[in-house]
Motif scaffolding. Sequence first.
Motif, PDB file in Angstrom:
ATOM      1  N   GLU A  16       0.880  -0.446  -8.085  1.00  0.00           N
ATOM      2  CA  GLU A  16       1.701  -0.066  -9.240  1.00  0.00           C
ATOM      3  C   GLU A  16       2.539  -1.223  -9.785  1.00  0.00           C
ATOM      4  O   GLU A  16       3.178  -1.086 -10.816  1.00  0.00           O
ATOM      5  CB  GLU A  16       2.632   1.101  -8.875  1.00  0.00           C
ATOM      6  N   ASP A  47      -1.797  -5.746  -2.252  1.00  0.00           N
ATOM      7  CA  ASP A  47      -2.029  -4.303  -2.429  1.00  0.00           C
ATOM      8  C   ASP A  47      -0.865  -3.536  -3.054  1.00  0.00           C
ATOM      9  O   ASP A  47      -0.557  -2.428  -2.638  1.00  0.00           O
ATOM     10  CB  ASP A  47      -2.406  -3.637  -1.094  1.00  0.00           C
ATOM     11  N   ARG A 100       0.831  -1.202   0.000  1.00  0.00           N
ATOM     12  CA  ARG A 100       0.000   0.000   0.000  1.00  0.00           C
ATOM     13  C   ARG A 100       0.872   1.261   0.000  1.00  0.00           C
ATOM     14  O   ARG A 100       1.712   1.437   0.861  1.00  0.00           O
ATOM     15  CB  ARG A 100      -0.929   0.001   1.203  1.00  0.00           C
ATOM     16  N   ASN A 101       0.666   2.085  -1.021  1.00  0.00           N
ATOM     17  CA  ASN A 101       1.389   3.356  -1.190  1.00  0.00           C
ATOM     18  C   ASN A 101       2.895   3.197  -1.329  1.00  0.00           C
ATOM     19  O   ASN A 101       3.646   4.124  -1.049  1.00  0.00           O
ATOM     20  CB  ASN A 101       1.079   4.320  -0.029  1.00  0.00           C
ATOM     21  N   SER A 102       3.365   2.032  -1.750  1.00  0.00           N
ATOM     22  CA  SER A 102       4.806   1.821  -1.834  1.00  0.00           C
ATOM     23  C   SER A 102       5.414   2.350  -3.125  1.00  0.00           C
ATOM     24  O   SER A 102       6.591   2.693  -3.153  1.00  0.00           O
ATOM     25  CB  SER A 102       5.126   0.318  -1.734  1.00  0.00           C
ATOM     26  N   GLY A 103       4.652   2.379  -4.212  1.00  0.00           N
ATOM     27  CA  GLY A 103       5.187   2.817  -5.498  1.00  0.00           C
ATOM     28  C   GLY A 103       6.061   1.792  -6.187  1.00  0.00           C
ATOM     29  O   GLY A 103       6.636   2.064  -7.229  1.00  0.00           O
TER      30      GLY A 103
END
Length: 126
Positions: free
Chosen positions: A53, A50, A16-19
């Motif tokens: 990207e 999750d 989550r939100n790691s890119g």
Amino acid sequence: MQNFPTSLVRLKLNGRNSGVVSFAKAEEEDMCGSSSFLLPSTLTRLHIIDFMELESLSEGLQHLTCLQHLGIWSCPKLDLPETRLPSLSSLSVCGASPELKKKCTSRKGKYWPIISQIPCLCLDFY
């Protein structure tokens, strides 16, 4: 670069939100940036969750010769490895893209010849 213990056998990654866009090839270990990392070759069980990207696992899993169980959940851009990992005995995919669903579920799909050989296969697409 993420440094995992070399004796690690089970790993659950929540992106989550790691890119993160890809996992590194073993030979790229020293050149990895923040958008990529190397997984330890000792893994027998890997859960990837999750990674919004994440696009490909093809290169990053080839050195995981002990990997038996692979779980992929909610990774909408992800495509599966191009070749089967010989040690893989179970694959679970949930919440993938409609394109991946087509490649996996149709007997004519690109990945069917690869995944149909896995003894325990669970495909659950939204």
